[in-house]
Design a protein around this motif. Sequence first.
Motif, PDB file in Angstrom:
ATOM      1  N   LEU A 114       0.834  -1.204   0.000  1.00 10.37           N
ATOM      2  CA  LEU A 114       0.000   0.000   0.000  1.00 10.37           C
ATOM      3  C   LEU A 114       0.872   1.258   0.000  1.00 10.37           C
ATOM      4  N   LEU A 115       1.931   1.241   0.783  1.00  5.96           N
ATOM      5  CA  LEU A 115       2.839   2.385   0.817  1.00  5.96           C
ATOM      6  C   LEU A 115       3.526   2.577  -0.535  1.00  5.96           C
ATOM      7  N   ASP A 116       3.938   1.472  -1.151  1.00  6.75           N
ATOM      8  CA  ASP A 116       4.608   1.565  -2.452  1.00  6.75           C
ATOM      9  C   ASP A 116       3.673   2.045  -3.552  1.00  6.75           C
ATOM     10  N   GLU A 117       2.390   1.732  -3.427  1.00  2.66           N
ATOM     11  CA  GLU A 117       1.411   2.162  -4.436  1.00  2.66           C
ATOM     12  C   GLU A 117       1.342   3.684  -4.554  1.00  2.66           C
ATOM     13  N   ALA A 118       1.518   4.362  -3.436  1.00  5.56           N
ATOM     14  CA  ALA A 118       1.383   5.817  -3.436  1.00  5.56           C
ATOM     15  C   ALA A 118       2.585   6.515  -4.056  1.00  5.56           C
ATOM     16  N   LEU A 119       3.693   5.830  -4.142  1.00  8.50           N
ATOM     17  CA  LEU A 119       4.913   6.443  -4.661  1.00  8.50           C
ATOM     18  C   LEU A 119       4.987   6.304  -6.177  1.00  8.50           C
ATOM     19  N   PRO A 120       5.741   7.170  -6.820  1.00  9.25           N
ATOM     20  CA  PRO A 120       5.974   7.001  -8.257  1.00  9.25           C
ATOM     21  C   PRO A 120       6.673   5.657  -8.509  1.00  9.25           C
ATOM     22  N   PRO A 121       6.490   5.073  -9.686  1.00 13.50           N
ATOM     23  CA  PRO A 121       7.004   3.715  -9.935  1.00 13.50           C
ATOM     24  C   PRO A 121       8.495   3.521  -9.647  1.00 13.50           C
ATOM     25  N   GLY A 122       9.336   4.460  -9.916  1.00 13.24           N
ATOM     26  CA  GLY A 122      10.767   4.281  -9.691  1.00 13.24           C
ATOM     27  C   GLY A 122      11.178   4.406  -8.237  1.00 13.24           C
ATOM     28  N   ASP A 123      10.314   4.977  -7.395  1.00 14.78           N
ATOM     29  CA  ASP A 123      10.677   5.227  -6.001  1.00 14.78           C
ATOM     30  C   ASP A 123      10.215   4.141  -5.046  1.00 14.78           C
ATOM     31  N   ALA A 124       9.481   3.160  -5.524  1.00 16.64           N
ATOM     32  CA  ALA A 124       8.935   2.144  -4.627  1.00 16.64           C
ATOM     33  C   ALA A 124      10.076   1.362  -3.978  1.00 16.64           C
ATOM     34  N   GLY A 125       9.957   1.100  -2.707  1.00 15.98           N
ATOM     35  CA  GLY A 125      11.001   0.363  -2.015  1.00 15.98           C
ATOM     36  C   GLY A 125      10.726   0.186  -0.538  1.00 15.98           C
TER      37      GLY A 125
END
Length: 168
Positions: A114-125
């Motif tokens: 859920l946290l990664d969903e909110a971030l832009p695709p390259g920033d997920a982590g």
Amino acid sequence: MTQSLPTQPQAGNPMLAQMQDIQLPPDISLWPLAPGWYLILALVLLLCLTLAWYIRKRQRHLAPQRAALQELSHLNAHTPELAWQVSTLLKRVALHYGPREKIAALGGDAWSALLDEALPPGDAGFAVLLGSRYTPQTLSPEQAQTLLSLAELWLKQAPRWLAGRFPC
């Protein structure tokens, strides 16, 4: 040959003797205003009150976000509990802006997703960084800085993203 006009009324003409200077009307005052001005004043007042209400509502809505960003800036990147502290902080903000029954039940990989969903695709982590929440290992300085920057990025867009993700 032009004749000049007499400046004094002639004594022989009684009508000219009764003439007085021109009387000017009094100056036009601002009060009372025309009804249109009252309408404009009422609309301006209504607009000012609406704008003040909107600003206050927005400030109250974003207060938890500002408080969380301030709390995030005070976290120590060298503590072993950093991942747990960041996760707890993000969960509190998510509970405020999203539906409590859906967000409170999330944990582990679902919470990180859920946290990664909110971030832009390259920033997920978040999944990798928050995976160390319950381990005795501390994050490396690079990982800690990455986690803090991801959390700050998430907090800056959390109210808008959660409102779009979970409409009322």
